[in-house]
Design a protein around this motif. Structure first.
Motif, short mmCIF file in Angstrom:
data_model
loop_
_atom_site.label_atom_id
_atom_site.label_comp_id
_atom_site.label_asym_id
_atom_site.label_seq_id
_atom_site.Cartn_x
_atom_site.Cartn_y
_atom_site.Cartn_z
N TYR A 75 1.06 -1.49 0.24
CA TYR A 75 -0.19 0.03 0.20
C TYR A 75 1.42 0.80 -0.16
O TYR A 75 0.62 2.01 -1.04
N GLU A 79 1.46 2.60 -4.33
CA GLU A 79 0.22 3.48 -4.25
C GLU A 79 1.10 5.24 -4.65
O GLU A 79 0.99 6.21 -4.29
N TYR A 83 2.77 1.42 -9.71
CA TYR A 83 2.21 -0.19 -9.48
C TYR A 83 3.72 -0.38 -10.96
O TYR A 83 2.97 -0.87 -11.98
N GLU A 121 -3.33 -6.53 -9.07
CA GLU A 121 -4.74 -5.39 -9.73
C GLU A 121 -4.18 -3.71 -9.84
O GLU A 121 -5.82 -2.44 -10.57
N ALA A 122 -3.63 -3.02 -9.64
CA ALA A 122 -2.89 -1.80 -9.63
C ALA A 122 -3.67 -0.91 -8.64
O ALA A 122 -4.16 0.11 -9.68
N ASN A 123 -4.69 -1.59 -7.96
CA ASN A 123 -5.95 -0.19 -7.38
C ASN A 123 -6.28 -0.73 -5.87
O ASN A 123 -6.66 -1.66 -5.87
N THR A 125 -7.50 -1.11 -2.31
CA THR A 125 -9.11 -0.51 -2.32
C THR A 125 -9.38 -1.16 -1.08
O THR A 125 -8.90 -2.45 -0.87
#
Length: 336
Positions: A75, A79, A83, A121-123, A125
């Protein structure tokens, strides 16, 4: 020229079965809840299947902690810096020393599985975070559940006890043959057999300890540890008793004691009663005529050292607290 092929028997053990069952259950549960990367639940389960309950609990702990640390690193770095492979490489360079420093390095592979989900996933959440937690709960939880069943080693341990005591009886009988007849035909194979059996028995007994989460040791392990100490004495005294320069009158006295001991390794006679018999042997020994030659003196000295060592053999047995409850175990407490 005919080629010979040695084919080993195909065998499926408990651990293999548990691995297959655990992986199936984990992936089924993850798929039922429609989790992303559901197949990874099976991987996490497989990585946590161990040979004992304590090892399984420790495996789950290290992998869970390492995975949480891995997600935290992912993270912060992904972030913040993006990524991409370079960030991933830097993260691993920092991540590995971190989990080593907190003694959870065994969880590296499991944590990488989770980290790669986040990377792909490159995100990052909340939904993805909860998905990974669910995969960990299912994978690790399933491994812990299936690994709570372990085979019962008691029959094997009791069989080892019987086999070991038979070997001890055989060794003592060979000593008697030598003292009475000067028989030197014994090849000493029982010594190697006893050593190998003790190693196997202690290993299995330790595994039995590891399968009881609140137990640090068990009676079987203590028993084989006691027998191992006795075996060290047997190895030490054999050269003394089998290399006598001449046979003396005292040899028959010692032979009588050893024959009695050999016949009662598995009987109800206690170590205490045999120590009392050994004291009588010492007194009889002292009453016998003094040696007339140097060789006889050496033979008597070796015999006396031997009975002193056998007294220590019995002291070791006497210090063993014994087994509790079952009749089989009750009989074992009285063995010398």
């Amino acid at each position: 020229m005919k080629e010979e092929v040695d084919i080993k028997r195909y065998k499926i053990g408990y651990r293999t079965i548990k691995t297959a069952v655990g992986a199936t259950i984990a992936i089924a549960i993850a798929s039922y809840f429609k989790l992303d990367f559901a197949s990874s639940a099976a991987i996490l389960t497989i990585l946590c299947i161990q040979t004992t309950k304590k090892k399984s609990v420790h495996a789950v702990y290290t992998r869970f902690v390492a995975s949480l640390v891995g997600m935290a690193f992912a993270y912060l770095l992904f972030e913040t810096f993006g990524y991409n492979p370079i960030v991933l490489g830097i993260m691993i360079l920092i991540f590995i020393p971190t989990i080593v420093s907190i003694n959870v390095s065994a969880g590296f592979i499991s944590s990488v599985v989770i980290i790669m989900h986040l990377y792909s996933e490159a995100n990052f959440t909340v939904g993805l975070f909860l998905n990974e937690l669910a995969l960990m709960a299912i994978g690790f939880g399933t491994a812990l559940a299936v690994n709570m069943y372990m085979g019962d080693y008691q029959k094997d341990l009791e069989r080892y006890i019987d086999e070991l005591e038979a070997i001890y009886r055989s060794i003592f009988s060979e000593i008697v043959k030598y003292l009475r007849n000067g028989d030197t035909s014994w090849d000493g194979k029982e010594i190697i057999e006893a050593e190998n059996l003790l190693n196997k028995a202690k290993s299995l007994a330790f595994k039995d300890v590891e399968n009881h989460l609140t137990r640090k040791q068990n009676e079987f392990y203590l028993y084989f540890d006691m027998r191992e100490k006795q075996f060290e004495i047997i190895e030490r005294v054999l050269p003394k008793i089998t290399t006598l320069p001449v046979m003396v009158q005292q040899a028959e006295l010692v032979a009588d004691f050893m024959e009695d001991l050999a016949e009662n390794v598995h009987s109800g006679n206690t170590a205490k009663s045999f120590r009392e018999k050994l004291e009588r042997v010492k007194k009889e020994f002292a009453k016998m005529p003094l040696p007339e030659t140097h060789q006889k003196f050496l033979a008597m000295a070796s015999l006396y050292q031997f009975i002193e060592e056998m007294d220590e053999y019995l002291v070791i047995k006497q210090s063993f607290k014994g087994f509790k409850k079952k009749e089989k175990k009750k009989a074992i407490t009285e063995k010398v």
